[in-house]
Design a protein around this motif. Structure first.
Motif, PDB file in Angstrom:
ATOM      1  N   LEU A  14       0.813  -1.219   0.000  1.00  0.00           N
ATOM      2  CA  LEU A  14       0.000   0.000   0.000  1.00  0.00           C
ATOM      3  C   LEU A  14       0.845   1.267   0.000  1.00  0.00           C
ATOM      4  CD1 LEU A  14      -2.740  -0.920   2.612  1.00  0.00           C
ATOM      5  CD2 LEU A  14      -3.176  -0.289   0.263  1.00  0.00           C
ATOM      6  N   LYS A  15       1.989   1.200   0.662  1.00  0.00           N
ATOM      7  CA  LYS A  15       2.828   2.410   0.788  1.00  0.00           C
ATOM      8  C   LYS A  15       3.272   2.913  -0.574  1.00  0.00           C
ATOM      9  CE  LYS A  15       4.480   1.640   5.449  1.00  0.00           C
ATOM     10  NZ  LYS A  15       5.545   1.099   6.261  1.00  0.00           N
ATOM     11  N   HIS A  16       3.299   4.236  -0.700  1.00  0.00           N
ATOM     12  CA  HIS A  16       3.723   4.959  -1.903  1.00  0.00           C
ATOM     13  C   HIS A  16       2.744   4.827  -3.070  1.00  0.00           C
ATOM     14  CE1 HIS A  16       8.081   4.699  -0.251  1.00  0.00           C
ATOM     15  NE2 HIS A  16       7.289   5.436   0.504  1.00  0.00           N
ATOM     16  N   ARG A  17       1.535   4.343  -2.794  1.00  0.00           N
ATOM     17  CA  ARG A  17       0.499   4.420  -3.840  1.00  0.00           C
ATOM     18  C   ARG A  17       0.059   5.876  -3.946  1.00  0.00           C
ATOM     19  NH1 ARG A  17      -3.919  -0.510  -3.402  1.00  0.00           N
ATOM     20  NH2 ARG A  17      -2.427  -2.197  -3.673  1.00  0.00           N
ATOM     21  N   VAL A  18      -0.227   6.322  -5.160  1.00  0.00           N
ATOM     22  CA  VAL A  18      -0.652   7.708  -5.360  1.00  0.00           C
ATOM     23  C   VAL A  18      -2.115   7.721  -5.795  1.00  0.00           C
ATOM     24  CG1 VAL A  18      -0.234   9.834  -6.645  1.00  0.00           C
ATOM     25  CG2 VAL A  18       1.691   8.427  -5.943  1.00  0.00           C
ATOM     26  N   PHE A  19      -2.913   8.523  -5.077  1.00  0.00           N
ATOM     27  CA  PHE A  19      -4.351   8.650  -5.373  1.00  0.00           C
ATOM     28  C   PHE A  19      -4.605  10.044  -5.927  1.00  0.00           C
ATOM     29  CE2 PHE A  19      -3.722   5.981  -1.625  1.00  0.00           C
ATOM     30  CZ  PHE A  19      -4.316   4.797  -2.033  1.00  0.00           C
ATOM     31  N   GLU A  20      -5.356  10.112  -7.017  1.00  0.00           N
ATOM     32  CA  GLU A  20      -5.703  11.414  -7.593  1.00  0.00           C
ATOM     33  C   GLU A  20      -7.162  11.713  -7.267  1.00  0.00           C
ATOM     34  OE1 GLU A  20      -3.899  13.226 -11.373  1.00  0.00           O
ATOM     35  OE2 GLU A  20      -5.796  12.379 -12.037  1.00  0.00           O
ATOM     36  N   ILE A  21      -7.376  12.810  -6.531  1.00  0.00           N
ATOM     37  CA  ILE A  21      -8.729  13.140  -6.058  1.00  0.00           C
ATOM     38  C   ILE A  21      -9.057  14.571  -6.466  1.00  0.00           C
ATOM     39  CG2 ILE A  21     -10.225  13.315  -4.017  1.00  0.00           C
ATOM     40  CD1 ILE A  21      -7.297  11.469  -3.237  1.00  0.00           C
ATOM     41  N   ASN A  22     -10.300  14.784  -6.848  1.00  0.00           N
ATOM     42  CA  ASN A  22     -10.745  16.124  -7.210  1.00  0.00           C
ATOM     43  C   ASN A  22     -10.882  16.974  -5.955  1.00  0.00           C
ATOM     44  OD1 ASN A  22     -12.404  18.359  -8.233  1.00  0.00           O
ATOM     45  ND2 ASN A  22     -12.572  17.059 -10.036  1.00  0.00           N
ATOM     46  N   LEU A  23     -10.443  18.226  -6.032  1.00  0.00           N
ATOM     47  CA  LEU A  23     -10.493  19.103  -4.855  1.00  0.00           C
ATOM     48  C   LEU A  23     -11.935  19.384  -4.418  1.00  0.00           C
ATOM     49  CD1 LEU A  23      -8.718  20.658  -2.859  1.00  0.00           C
ATOM     50  CD2 LEU A  23      -8.784  22.605  -4.385  1.00  0.00           C
ATOM     51  N   ALA A  24     -12.863  19.302  -5.359  1.00  0.00           N
ATOM     52  CA  ALA A  24     -14.275  19.509  -5.026  1.00  0.00           C
ATOM     53  C   ALA A  24     -14.759  18.455  -4.032  1.00  0.00           C
ATOM     54  CB  ALA A  24     -15.131  19.458  -6.289  1.00  0.00           C
ATOM     55  N   ASP A  25     -14.261  17.217  -4.186  1.00  0.00           N
ATOM     56  CA  ASP A  25     -14.629  16.135  -3.265  1.00  0.00           C
ATOM     57  C   ASP A  25     -13.947  16.311  -1.908  1.00  0.00           C
ATOM     58  OD1 ASP A  25     -16.105  14.994  -5.300  1.00  0.00           O
ATOM     59  OD2 ASP A  25     -14.439  13.783  -6.008  1.00  0.00           O
ATOM     60  N   LEU A  26     -12.709  16.811  -1.930  1.00  0.00           N
ATOM     61  CA  LEU A  26     -11.963  16.976  -0.681  1.00  0.00           C
ATOM     62  C   LEU A  26     -12.473  18.151   0.152  1.00  0.00           C
ATOM     63  CD1 LEU A  26      -8.315  16.389  -1.921  1.00  0.00           C
ATOM     64  CD2 LEU A  26      -9.523  14.975  -0.285  1.00  0.00           C
ATOM     65  N   TYR A  86     -12.136  22.207 -10.716  1.00  0.00           N
ATOM     66  CA  TYR A  86     -11.130  22.222 -11.788  1.00  0.00           C
ATOM     67  C   TYR A  86      -9.737  21.826 -11.311  1.00  0.00           C
ATOM     68  CZ  TYR A  86     -10.178  26.831  -9.746  1.00  0.00           C
ATOM     69  OH  TYR A  86      -9.876  27.859  -8.880  1.00  0.00           O
ATOM     70  N   ARG A  87      -9.600  21.522 -10.009  1.00  0.00           N
ATOM     71  CA  ARG A  87      -8.272  21.140  -9.494  1.00  0.00           C
ATOM     72  C   ARG A  87      -8.243  19.687  -9.081  1.00  0.00           C
ATOM     73  NH1 ARG A  87      -7.521  25.919  -6.405  1.00  0.00           N
ATOM     74  NH2 ARG A  87      -5.994  27.271  -7.380  1.00  0.00           N
ATOM     75  N   LYS A  88      -7.140  19.008  -9.430  1.00  0.00           N
ATOM     76  CA  LYS A  88      -6.958  17.612  -9.011  1.00  0.00           C
ATOM     77  C   LYS A  88      -5.776  17.552  -8.057  1.00  0.00           C
ATOM     78  CE  LYS A  88      -6.474  16.423 -13.278  1.00  0.00           C
ATOM     79  NZ  LYS A  88      -6.204  15.663 -14.510  1.00  0.00           N
ATOM     80  N   ILE A  89      -5.975  16.914  -6.927  1.00  0.00           N
ATOM     81  CA  ILE A  89      -4.924  16.790  -5.910  1.00  0.00           C
ATOM     82  C   ILE A  89      -4.412  15.355  -5.909  1.00  0.00           C
ATOM     83  CG2 ILE A  89      -4.432  16.926  -3.420  1.00  0.00           C
ATOM     84  CD1 ILE A  89      -4.986  19.688  -4.479  1.00  0.00           C
ATOM     85  N   GLY A 122       1.212  16.531  -4.978  1.00  0.00           N
ATOM     86  CA  GLY A 122       1.136  17.251  -6.250  1.00  0.00           C
ATOM     87  C   GLY A 122      -0.262  17.754  -6.546  1.00  0.00           C
ATOM     88  N   MET A 123      -0.331  18.630  -7.527  1.00  0.00           N
ATOM     89  CA  MET A 123      -1.616  19.233  -7.903  1.00  0.00           C
ATOM     90  C   MET A 123      -1.604  19.509  -9.399  1.00  0.00           C
ATOM     91  SD  MET A 123      -3.182  22.796  -6.460  1.00  0.00           S
ATOM     92  CE  MET A 123      -2.226  23.840  -7.541  1.00  0.00           C
ATOM     93  N   ASN A 124      -2.780  19.467 -10.001  1.00  0.00           N
ATOM     94  CA  ASN A 124      -2.873  19.730 -11.434  1.00  0.00           C
ATOM     95  C   ASN A 124      -4.235  20.347 -11.739  1.00  0.00           C
ATOM     96  OD1 ASN A 124      -2.117  19.797 -14.086  1.00  0.00           O
ATOM     97  ND2 ASN A 124      -1.541  17.639 -14.175  1.00  0.00           N
ATOM     98  N   PHE A 125      -4.345  20.919 -12.933  1.00  0.00           N
ATOM     99  CA  PHE A 125      -5.623  21.469 -13.396  1.00  0.00           C
ATOM    100  C   PHE A 125      -6.302  20.441 -14.290  1.00  0.00           C
ATOM    101  CE2 PHE A 125      -6.263  26.323 -13.384  1.00  0.00           C
ATOM    102  CZ  PHE A 125      -5.963  26.384 -12.048  1.00  0.00           C
ATOM    103  N   THR A 126      -7.617  20.477 -14.337  1.00  0.00           N
ATOM    104  CA  THR A 126      -8.314  19.620 -15.302  1.00  0.00           C
ATOM    105  C   THR A 126      -8.113  20.233 -16.693  1.00  0.00           C
ATOM    106  OG1 THR A 126     -10.360  20.850 -14.951  1.00  0.00           O
ATOM    107  CG2 THR A 126     -10.074  18.836 -13.665  1.00  0.00           C
TER     108      THR A 126
END
Length: 262
Positions: free
Chosen positions: A61-73, A81-84, A102-106
């Protein structure tokens, strides 16, 4: 053909049919926990194979990366429009503790910002926070038409673009190097850095839609559980308590050591 040489003819195929086992029966579900800077702490669930032999579930499980929308967080649709990106740092019980990664834009947001008749200005810079995280920040901004402007276009001169880019880098470095990762993420969410850049560059050329569009983590410091627990704030998992040794046990140990000395 020699008699008795071809014994497999009567037996059928070697091995026979294997039983099909459902792979999910050997897996467990774990809850993914976001840091305390976000409003919604339980992000979702993740799947991992159970501990078997030398293959430990928590290591998988360690070092798995999850991409979540900031709207959900944040439980706020205006931030959609932001992905964390969150990286799993530690496993406690059935909870996976994550940290910002990390962070990115849709894509649709970026596409909606780019238009004709204006200048697009981009800058990027490598920074180091006070808690030794190396980050690369990418900034984007667009020129704006002045109030009561008649001319259709609002193009900035290349010298102005260079000045604005220098200012962008300066502000990003100042903001990132003066705080730790947790505080920096708190600046990203309300877009404080973008607003400051807008204010600082207004005397060079007025800007609009200034955003930190992307954040990459280049290098993270050595894992520190204490720091991670700080990031998770009020999170508490029953990790056991220190057990004091009984007096007679201590005495027995003391006796043994004396014997060795004799």
């Amino acid at each position: 053909m020699a008699v008795g040489k071809n014994k497999r003819i009567s037996k059928g195929k070697k091995g026979g049919k294997k039983k099909t086992v459902d792979p999910f029966s050997k897996k467990d579900w774990y809850d993914v926990k976001a840091p305390s800077i976000f409003n919604v702490r339980t992000v979702g669930k993740t799947l991992v194979s159970r501990t078997q032999g030398t293959k430990i579930a928590s290591e998988g499980l360690k070092h798995r990366v999850f991409e979540i929308n900031l709207a959900d967080l944040q439980a706020d649709e205006d931030q959609a429009y932001r992905k964390i990106r969150l990286r799993a740092e530690d496993v406690q019980g059935r909870n996976v503790l994550t940290n910002f990664w990390g962070m990115n834009f849709t894509t649709d947001k970026l596409r909606s910002l780019v238009r004709k008749w204006q200048t697009l200005i981009e800058a990027h810079v490598d920074v180091k926070t006070t808690d030794n995280y190396s980050l690369r920040l990418f900034c984007i901004g667009f020129t704006k038409r002045r109030p009561n402007q008649v001319k259709r276009t609002c193009y900035a001169q290349s010298s102005q673009v260079r000045q604005i880019r220098r200012k962008m880098r300066e502000i990003m470095v100042n903001q990132a190097t003066s705080c730790d990762l947790k505080e920096l993420v708190q600046k990203f969410i309300p877009e404080m850095i973008g607003k400051e850049i807008e204010k600082a560059t207004s005397n060079i050329y007025p800007l609009q839609n200034v955003f930190i569009r992307k954040v990459k983590i280049l290098k993270a410091p050595k894992f520190d559980l204490g720091k991670l627990m700080e990031v998770h704030g009020d999170y508490s998992e029953d990790v056991g308590v220190k057990v004091e040794k009984a007096a007679d046990e201590v005495m027995a140990e003391g006796g043994e050591t004396e014997l060795v000395g004799a």
